[in-house]
Each structure stands twice: as structure tokens, then as C-alpha cells.
Motif scaffolding. Structure first.
Motif, PDB file in Angstrom:
ATOM      1  N   ALA A 135       0.858  -1.186   0.000  1.00 49.66           N
ATOM      2  CA  ALA A 135       0.000   0.000   0.000  1.00 49.66           C
ATOM      3  C   ALA A 135       0.892   1.232   0.000  1.00 49.66           C
ATOM      4  CB  ALA A 135      -0.920   0.007   1.210  1.00 49.66           C
ATOM      5  N   ILE A 136       0.317   2.352  -0.378  1.00 52.00           N
ATOM      6  CA  ILE A 136       1.014   3.635  -0.286  1.00 52.00           C
ATOM      7  C   ILE A 136       0.775   4.175   1.121  1.00 52.00           C
ATOM      8  CG2 ILE A 136       1.161   5.976  -1.184  1.00 52.00           C
ATOM      9  CD1 ILE A 136       0.025   4.893  -3.831  1.00 52.00           C
ATOM     10  N   LEU A 137       1.855   4.464   1.827  1.00 49.56           N
ATOM     11  CA  LEU A 137       1.727   4.977   3.184  1.00 49.56           C
ATOM     12  C   LEU A 137       1.715   6.503   3.148  1.00 49.56           C
ATOM     13  CD1 LEU A 137       1.555   4.200   6.171  1.00 49.56           C
ATOM     14  CD2 LEU A 137       4.047   4.399   6.272  1.00 49.56           C
ATOM     15  N   GLU A 138       0.602   7.049   3.530  1.00 52.30           N
ATOM     16  CA  GLU A 138       0.444   8.502   3.523  1.00 52.30           C
ATOM     17  C   GLU A 138       0.984   9.111   4.822  1.00 52.30           C
ATOM     18  OE1 GLU A 138      -0.512   9.919   0.873  1.00 52.30           O
ATOM     19  OE2 GLU A 138      -1.643   8.402  -0.250  1.00 52.30           O
ATOM     20  N   ASN A 139       1.490  10.339   4.710  1.00 45.69           N
ATOM     21  CA  ASN A 139       1.889  11.142   5.881  1.00 45.69           C
ATOM     22  C   ASN A 139       2.926  10.456   6.762  1.00 45.69           C
ATOM     23  OD1 ASN A 139      -0.089  13.122   5.140  1.00 45.69           O
ATOM     24  ND2 ASN A 139      -1.668  11.852   6.128  1.00 45.69           N
ATOM     25  N   CYS A 140       3.870   9.792   6.137  1.00 42.97           N
ATOM     26  CA  CYS A 140       4.972   9.195   6.897  1.00 42.97           C
ATOM     27  C   CYS A 140       6.038  10.266   7.137  1.00 42.97           C
ATOM     28  CB  CYS A 140       5.574   8.023   6.132  1.00 42.97           C
ATOM     29  SG  CYS A 140       6.966   7.232   6.979  1.00 42.97           S
ATOM     30  N   ASN A 141       6.484  10.409   8.407  1.00 45.02           N
ATOM     31  CA  ASN A 141       7.439  11.472   8.726  1.00 45.02           C
ATOM     32  C   ASN A 141       8.893  11.011   8.735  1.00 45.02           C
ATOM     33  OD1 ASN A 141       7.334   9.928  11.010  1.00 45.02           O
ATOM     34  ND2 ASN A 141       6.672  11.573  12.392  1.00 45.02           N
ATOM     35  N   TRP A 142       9.129   9.796   8.214  1.00 43.24           N
ATOM     36  CA  TRP A 142      10.497   9.310   8.090  1.00 43.24           C
ATOM     37  C   TRP A 142      11.046   9.691   6.718  1.00 43.24           C
ATOM     38  CZ3 TRP A 142      13.658   7.013  11.625  1.00 43.24           C
ATOM     39  CH2 TRP A 142      13.076   6.616  12.834  1.00 43.24           C
ATOM     40  N   ILE A 143      12.323  10.035   6.664  1.00 39.64           N
ATOM     41  CA  ILE A 143      13.002  10.357   5.409  1.00 39.64           C
ATOM     42  C   ILE A 143      14.214   9.441   5.282  1.00 39.64           C
ATOM     43  CG2 ILE A 143      14.210  12.121   4.074  1.00 39.64           C
ATOM     44  CD1 ILE A 143      12.605  14.221   5.613  1.00 39.64           C
ATOM     45  N   GLY A 144      14.322   8.763   4.151  1.00 36.88           N
ATOM     46  CA  GLY A 144      15.433   7.830   3.969  1.00 36.88           C
ATOM     47  C   GLY A 144      15.894   7.752   2.529  1.00 36.88           C
ATOM     48  N   VAL A 145      16.839   6.889   2.312  1.00 28.92           N
ATOM     49  CA  VAL A 145      17.371   6.637   0.972  1.00 28.92           C
ATOM     50  C   VAL A 145      16.401   5.710   0.239  1.00 28.92           C
ATOM     51  CG1 VAL A 145      19.271   5.595  -0.330  1.00 28.92           C
ATOM     52  CG2 VAL A 145      19.746   6.920   1.751  1.00 28.92           C
ATOM     53  N   PRO A 146      16.080   6.001  -1.020  1.00 28.58           N
ATOM     54  CA  PRO A 146      15.171   5.116  -1.752  1.00 28.58           C
ATOM     55  C   PRO A 146      15.617   3.656  -1.711  1.00 28.58           C
ATOM     56  CG  PRO A 146      15.495   7.134  -2.979  1.00 28.58           C
ATOM     57  CD  PRO A 146      16.446   7.193  -1.812  1.00 28.58           C
ATOM     58  N   GLY A 147      14.671   2.779  -1.372  1.00 26.40           N
ATOM     59  CA  GLY A 147      14.956   1.357  -1.289  1.00 26.40           C
ATOM     60  C   GLY A 147      15.345   0.884   0.090  1.00 26.40           C
ATOM     61  N   ARG A 148      15.478   1.814   1.035  1.00 29.03           N
ATOM     62  CA  ARG A 148      15.901   1.438   2.383  1.00 29.03           C
ATOM     63  C   ARG A 148      14.687   1.371   3.314  1.00 29.03           C
ATOM     64  NH1 ARG A 148      21.183   4.377   4.021  1.00 29.03           N
ATOM     65  NH2 ARG A 148      21.824   3.072   2.250  1.00 29.03           N
ATOM     66  N   ILE A 149      14.679   0.362   4.193  1.00 29.21           N
ATOM     67  CA  ILE A 149      13.604   0.221   5.171  1.00 29.21           C
ATOM     68  C   ILE A 149      13.781   1.291   6.245  1.00 29.21           C
ATOM     69  CG2 ILE A 149      12.584  -1.300   6.917  1.00 29.21           C
ATOM     70  CD1 ILE A 149      13.530  -3.681   5.202  1.00 29.21           C
ATOM     71  N   VAL A 150      12.742   2.106   6.451  1.00 26.91           N
ATOM     72  CA  VAL A 150      12.839   3.204   7.416  1.00 26.91           C
ATOM     73  C   VAL A 150      12.103   2.918   8.719  1.00 26.91           C
ATOM     74  CG1 VAL A 150      13.227   4.962   5.651  1.00 26.91           C
ATOM     75  CG2 VAL A 150      10.877   4.408   6.342  1.00 26.91           C
ATOM     76  N   MET A 151      11.137   2.005   8.691  1.00 26.78           N
ATOM     77  CA  MET A 151      10.426   1.650   9.924  1.00 26.78           C
ATOM     78  C   MET A 151       9.634   0.363   9.719  1.00 26.78           C
ATOM     79  SD  MET A 151       7.123   4.236  10.116  1.00 26.78           S
ATOM     80  CE  MET A 151       6.299   3.174  11.300  1.00 26.78           C
ATOM     81  N   LYS A 152       9.245  -0.256  10.843  1.00 24.74           N
ATOM     82  CA  LYS A 152       8.408  -1.450  10.822  1.00 24.74           C
ATOM     83  C   LYS A 152       7.408  -1.349  11.956  1.00 24.74           C
ATOM     84  CE  LYS A 152       9.949  -5.490   9.908  1.00 24.74           C
ATOM     85  NZ  LYS A 152      10.620  -6.810   9.898  1.00 24.74           N
ATOM     86  N   ASP A 153       6.205  -1.874  11.711  1.00 20.62           N
ATOM     87  CA  ASP A 153       5.221  -2.009  12.776  1.00 20.62           C
ATOM     88  C   ASP A 153       4.314  -3.186  12.439  1.00 20.62           C
ATOM     89  OD1 ASP A 153       3.362  -1.112  10.894  1.00 20.62           O
ATOM     90  OD2 ASP A 153       3.368   0.949  11.648  1.00 20.62           O
ATOM     91  N   SER A 154       3.231  -3.326  13.167  1.00 19.80           N
ATOM     92  CA  SER A 154       2.350  -4.484  12.984  1.00 19.80           C
ATOM     93  C   SER A 154       1.671  -4.523  11.622  1.00 19.80           C
ATOM     94  CB  SER A 154       1.277  -4.499  14.087  1.00 19.80           C
ATOM     95  OG  SER A 154       0.504  -3.305  14.041  1.00 19.80           O
ATOM     96  N   SER A 155       1.611  -3.366  10.930  1.00 24.18           N
ATOM     97  CA  SER A 155       0.945  -3.320   9.626  1.00 24.18           C
ATOM     98  C   SER A 155       1.872  -3.706   8.483  1.00 24.18           C
ATOM     99  CB  SER A 155       0.360  -1.920   9.370  1.00 24.18           C
ATOM    100  OG  SER A 155       1.397  -0.954   9.326  1.00 24.18           O
ATOM    101  N   GLY A 156       3.186  -3.719   8.732  1.00 21.41           N
ATOM    102  CA  GLY A 156       4.100  -4.104   7.671  1.00 21.41           C
ATOM    103  C   GLY A 156       5.435  -3.389   7.752  1.00 21.41           C
ATOM    104  N   THR A 157       6.157  -3.440   6.635  1.00 17.94           N
ATOM    105  CA  THR A 157       7.498  -2.863   6.527  1.00 17.94           C
ATOM    106  C   THR A 157       7.444  -1.652   5.614  1.00 17.94           C
ATOM    107  OG1 THR A 157       8.529  -5.027   6.841  1.00 17.94           O
ATOM    108  CG2 THR A 157       9.868  -3.328   5.783  1.00 17.94           C
ATOM    109  N   VAL A 158       7.960  -0.523   6.084  1.00 16.64           N
ATOM    110  CA  VAL A 158       7.889   0.725   5.333  1.00 16.64           C
ATOM    111  C   VAL A 158       9.215   0.968   4.610  1.00 16.64           C
ATOM    112  CG1 VAL A 158       7.494   3.213   5.425  1.00 16.64           C
ATOM    113  CG2 VAL A 158       6.250   1.675   6.987  1.00 16.64           C
ATOM    114  N   VAL A 159       9.113   1.128   3.278  1.00 15.05           N
ATOM    115  CA  VAL A 159      10.296   1.342   2.451  1.00 15.05           C
ATOM    116  C   VAL A 159      10.212   2.722   1.805  1.00 15.05           C
ATOM    117  CG1 VAL A 159      11.706   0.428   0.558  1.00 15.05           C
ATOM    118  CG2 VAL A 159      10.342  -1.129   1.968  1.00 15.05           C
ATOM    119  N   GLN A 160      11.320   3.432   1.866  1.00 18.57           N
ATOM    120  CA  GLN A 160      11.384   4.734   1.214  1.00 18.57           C
ATOM    121  C   GLN A 160      11.392   4.569  -0.300  1.00 18.57           C
ATOM    122  OE1 GLN A 160      11.802   8.102   2.746  1.00 18.57           O
ATOM    123  NE2 GLN A 160      11.146   8.529   0.641  1.00 18.57           N
TER     124      GLN A 160
END
Length: 325
Positions: free
Chosen positions: A256-281
């Protein structure tokens, strides 16, 4: 202009196919009590790379319909099977093989093909993926086969909509539902011996190029929306959108597209994880990876880079070349 042909009442029909749309068409033929004189199905041993394969033998035998399996629709034994009791119409549905003229000439009134786009736009291969990618509009279209690519006159066309949330399997469900509606309109006319052919306007035609499994490779520099669309367009029963974790291939099945994420990272890098899944920049925005295969959950830690690290790979290759000289 619409050309009308008068057929024999309750004309003899055959079906050749190999996938979901083939099975739906055969079931509709049986429901409408068409005069089905034979079924031709792709044999299982030749269906390894066929997405959504369906073996038509069981339903044919169960309904007392003559059946023959084939490797290629143009094989001599296929032509012989069709000639033993030549049909008025041969439906070729859900088969990626091009039907050669020898087979096209056997049915008294021709062969009927199927395509899931709003012809004349979207002729060609890989239609399910291209529909999700927004390169064509959906429609269950039955048409008279000729020597061109999906270019013959149209018998019936039933549009359907593809949304920005649809995965490949969702589109296939919509295609099958549209097929049922289209054939519920067509088959009563055929039983009366009536067929209407609406020639396509070639000037409006567009063509879809063949897609290969490697086209599902995820470029994390693209936007989250583009990546999400590719994942949906490549999902099961298609080969899948993929990336790499180290040297291991990872297929992303749902995201899914994660809206309003306040993490900034390098494209392709995992920036956070929680119970809903893995967030990739992504190059723009973030992708929430929800379902995947090929790697284990613990391999997807925060800070892990997905994809091919080209600078690192180049460095390794350069060192190998230096040590070998």
C-alpha cells in the motif's frame, strides 16, 4: 457499419483454451445449452508458464463433451479433431498461441477470439498487467479472428472498470464477470442463428507489447504510486513484482502507499516497521510492504536496503577483475 450473418439455428460450436476465461466461456456454453461438439485444451505438461491455467478435460468429460488435449493449437492432430465434425464456429479463448490459417479455415463461419480490452485499443499481449498500468481500458470483447492481431470484427463487447486498488487477481475476476454478461447477450442470438459483426476502426488501434517476468523488477527510485501500481500489475497469478535482500530475491505480493509518513530515507531502504508491515522509502513517498515471499521477516530490519546495490556490485566486480590479471 455492422455486418449481419445468418448461421444455422443452434450452430455447432467448439472451444479451445487454457485459462480462467476459457473455463468461464465453456461453463456459459453449457448453461445456455449450446451445441458444443468438442473442446480442445492445453495439456497440463505444457502449461508451466501459463498464468491462471485451467485444465478443461474434467468439465468436458463430466458433461459428455468430446475432448482432446494439445501442445499447440496448430498441430495436425488438432486440425484432424476439428475436421471430424467441423463446427460452424470455433471459440479460441484464453490462448496465447496464434491460430494459423489452416485451422481458421475449418469452421464454416470462422473462429471467435477473445480479448479483455476495449478493442481496437489495447490489442496484443499481457493485457491484465497493462490494464492495471493504465495503458488500456477493460472490456470482454469477442471478435472474429483474422490474420491480424486482435483485429477482426466484434460480435459483443462488455466494458468493465479497473480501479487503482485492483490487483491482477481482481482484474481477472472482473474479466470473468464481464465474459458472463457478454455471453449472456451473445449466445441467445447465436442459438437463433444470428450473428452481428462490427468492424474495428484500425485508425484507433493501439498495441500492447509483450511483458516478461523481469519487467516486475522494482526500481525504488520511482514514486510510491508507480511502485504500488507495478506490484498490483505483477501480482498472482502473474510472476510478481520483485526486489532483492542481499542476494536473495523477494517477491512483494501486496503493498500500500503509506500517507503522511514522517520518516526520510534513501530510496529502497527500510525506514520503519510495525504491525501493519514494513515501510520502504521510495523516490517519492513510502511503500508499506504487507505480504511477500522469498525471505524471512527477520531479514527485513530497519536500515536494510532493498534492490541491487550497483555501486557495491561494481566494486566487487572491479576487485575480481584486478585479482584475475
Amino acid at each position: 457499419m455492422i455486418n449481419r450473418k445468418t448461421l444455422a439455428k443452434n450452430p455447432k460450436v467448439m472451444l479451445a483454451g487454457s485459462v480462467n476465461s476459457s473455463l468461464v466461456t465453456l461453463k456459459r456454453m453449457i448453461k445456455h445449452d449450446l451445441n458444443v461438439t468438442g473442446v480442445l485444451g492445453l495439456r497440463p505438461e505444457y502449461a508451466k508458464n501459463v498464468s491462471g491455467y485451467q485444465n478443461l478435460e474434467e468439465i468436458s468429460v463430466r458433461n459428455g463433451l468430446p475432448y482432446v488435449g494439445f501442445k499447440n493449437i496448430n498441430d495436425a492432430e488438432v486440425a484432424a479433431f476439428i475436421r471430424r465434425d467441423p463446427p460452424d464456429l470455433l471459440f479460441v479463448v484464453g490462448l496465447s498461441q496464434m491460430v494459423q490459417q489452416e485451422v481458421l479455415n475449418i469452421p464454416a463461419y470462422g473462429c471467435i477470439g477473445f480479448h479483455p480490452t476495449c478493442l481496437p485499443k489495447g490489442r496484443g499481449r499481457g493485457a491484465v498487467a497493462w490494464l492495471i498500468l493504465g495503458k488500456a481500458e477493460g472490456a470482454a470483447t469477442f471478435f472474429l479472428l483474422d490474420e491480424g492481431m486482435d483485429s477482426g470484427p466484434i460480435l459483443v463487447q462488455e466494458p468493465f472498470a479497473v480501479t487503482k486498488e485492483d490487483y491482477a487477481s481482481d482484474v481477472i475476476v472482473k474479466i470473468c464477470a464481464a465474459i458472463e454478461t457478454a455471453l449472456d447477450r451473445l449466445f441467445p442470438l447465436l442459438k437463433k442463428g444470428v450473428a452481428k459483426f462490427d468492424p474495428q476502426n484500425d485508425e484507433l488501434a493501439t498495441y500492447l507489447g509483450r511483458r516478461r517476468p523481469e519487467d516486475g523488477y522494482i526500481d525504488w527510485n520511482r514514486s510510491a504510486e508507480d511502485i504500488h501500481t507495478l506490484i498490483r500489475a505483477s501480482a498472482r497469478p502473474l510472476p510478481g513484482a520483485f526486489t532483492y535482500v542481499g542476494g536473495t530475491k523477494m517477491v512483494i505480493e501486496r503493498a500500500a502507499i503509506l500517507e503522511n509518513c514522517n520518516w526520510i530515507g534513501v530510496p529502497g531502504r527500510i525506514v520503519m516497521k510495525d504491525s501493519s508491515g514494513t515501510v520502504v522509502q521510495a523516490g517519492q513517498g513510502h511503500v508499506l510492504v504487507q505480504e511477500f515471499t522469498g525471505v524471512r521477516e527477520h531479514e527485513l530490519s530497519v536500515g536494510t536496503s532493498l534492490g541491487i546495490d550497483f555501486p557495491h556490485q561494481f566494486e566487487i566486480i572491479t576487485k575480481l577483475l584486478r585479482t584475475s590479471t
